[in-house]
Design an enzyme around this catalytic site. Structure first.
Site, PDB file in Angstrom:
ATOM      1  N   PHE A 175       0.833  -1.183   0.022  1.00  0.00           N
ATOM      2  CA  PHE A 175       0.099   0.125  -0.020  1.00  0.00           C
ATOM      3  C   PHE A 175       0.882   1.171   0.148  1.00  0.00           C
ATOM      4  CE2 PHE A 175       0.848  -0.852   4.427  1.00  0.00           C
ATOM      5  CZ  PHE A 175       1.315   0.101   4.943  1.00  0.00           C
ATOM      6  N   CYS A 176       0.129   2.366  -0.460  1.00  0.00           N
ATOM      7  CA  CYS A 176       0.915   3.611  -0.331  1.00  0.00           C
ATOM      8  C   CYS A 176       0.066   4.784  -0.067  1.00  0.00           C
ATOM      9  CB  CYS A 176       1.769   3.763  -1.546  1.00  0.00           C
ATOM     10  SG  CYS A 176       0.688   3.914  -3.217  1.00  0.00           S
ATOM     11  N   THR A 177       0.292   6.102  -0.450  1.00  0.00           N
ATOM     12  CA  THR A 177      -0.737   7.007  -0.297  1.00  0.00           C
ATOM     13  C   THR A 177      -1.956   6.984  -1.072  1.00  0.00           C
ATOM     14  OG1 THR A 177       1.081   8.435   0.674  1.00  0.00           O
ATOM     15  CG2 THR A 177      -0.858   9.568   0.204  1.00  0.00           C
TER      16      THR A 177
END
Length: 310
Positions: A175-177
């Site tokens: 996951f990331c922003t």
């Protein structure tokens, strides 16, 4: 005055990105929209802010290009001036991995909707990796996530080779922003022989927008690439602040330290600032406070926004 903040990206072939960038710059200026837009032959990555009608105009302009017609975007609102200028940045990649052979348009991992994310990451057989940089992870992350401790996304390939060479047959969730880094990271892992790769659709922002706090597996706040610094569930503005000396997010403990000077330094960098740098920051802070007192924006308010997803 309330502003609308829009975040979006699209991996798509944009060989004319330089000319396209000039047209986009004109549209943003006419619509009184500021922010950071990164363009490359592989697509677009941006966070912009302005009046709601201005954001609508810019998004309509972007989607008038058939290549971007289906590009999703996410909106939130803030009472804070999210950006002080418009930056159209032209780069070899919209998120810099350093390997142009990794193309998310060819293959990416399996998208996981926010509503299904908790079940996936609760599986003890799943390796959960936060693909963001260390300063972002420190503000908040998912329960049980691995922090690669990278300073830039360009270190991702080295991290995977050092830590996960023996995990190619295991389930890997990332996951990331906003979704762009983990989309490219998943393409990278597939290219390097990983079998079961998953990533959170729309990133942390999508999760915080759709999942109720009482059902959440997110701890802390989510660092964002504008002057809000962080957001929480419902994409409401968080409490995190930034140190202007080292650009690192500040915790409540940092801000109660005797080494913390608002607008100047924090415990992380207080002993490392040169006298010239300290004097510059002190003058900048004085000018900002004066401008606020006079209820007008001053050029000293401009800070060095981090390019999104660096």
């Amino acid at each position: 005055m309330q502003q609308t903040v829009a975040t979006f990206y699209q991996f798509v072939e944009l060989p004319d990105f330089e000319v396209f960038g000039e047209r986009l710059k004109t549209r943003c200026e006419e619509s009184k929209v500021l922010g950071t837009v990164i363009l490359a032959t592989e697509g677009i990555n941006a966070t912009i802010a302005g009046p709601k009608n201005g954001i609508d105009e810019v998004m309509a302009f972007l989607r008038s290009d058939t290549r971007l017609a289906d590009m999703p975007h996410r909106e939130s609102v803030t009472e804070r001036l999210a950006f002080h200028r418009l930056r159209i940045i032209k780069r070899p990649e919209i998120v810099t991995l350093g390997d142009p052979s990794v193309n998310p348009n060819e293959a990416v991992g399996e998208y996981v909707e926010p509503e299904d994310w908790n079940a996936l990451i609760s599986d003890p057989e799943v390796i959960l990796i936060d693909t963001r940089n260390a300063y972002e992870v420190e503000v908040g992350t998912f329960q049980g996530a691995i922090d690669p401790k990278t300073e830039t996304f360009g270190q991702w390939d080295d991290y995977v080779k050092r830590r996960h060479t023996d995990d190619k047959e295991k389930k890997v969730a990332m996951f990331c922003t906003g979704g762009i880094r983990c989309e490219k990271a998943s393409a990278h892992m597939l290219k390097n022989g990983f079998d079961k790769v998953y990533h959170l659709r729309g990133g942390i922002l999508n999760y915080l927008e759709k999942i109720r706090p009482e059902d959440s597996m997110w701890d802390g706040e989510c660092f964002v690439f504008d002057h809000r610094v962080s957001v929480v569930h419902g994409l409401k503005e968080g409490e995190c602040e930034i140190c202007f000396g080292c650009r690192w997010p500040l915790s409540k403990e940092d801000m109660t330290s005797s080494q913390y000077e608002p607008g100047v330094c924090c415990p992380r960098c207080a002993g490392e600032l040169s006298s010239e740098r300290r004097a510059s920051l002190e003058e900048r802070h004085r000018q900002v406070m004066l401008a606020r007192f006079q209820e007008k924006q001053h050029i000293g308010q401009k800070i060095e926004e981090r390019p999104a997803n660096s």
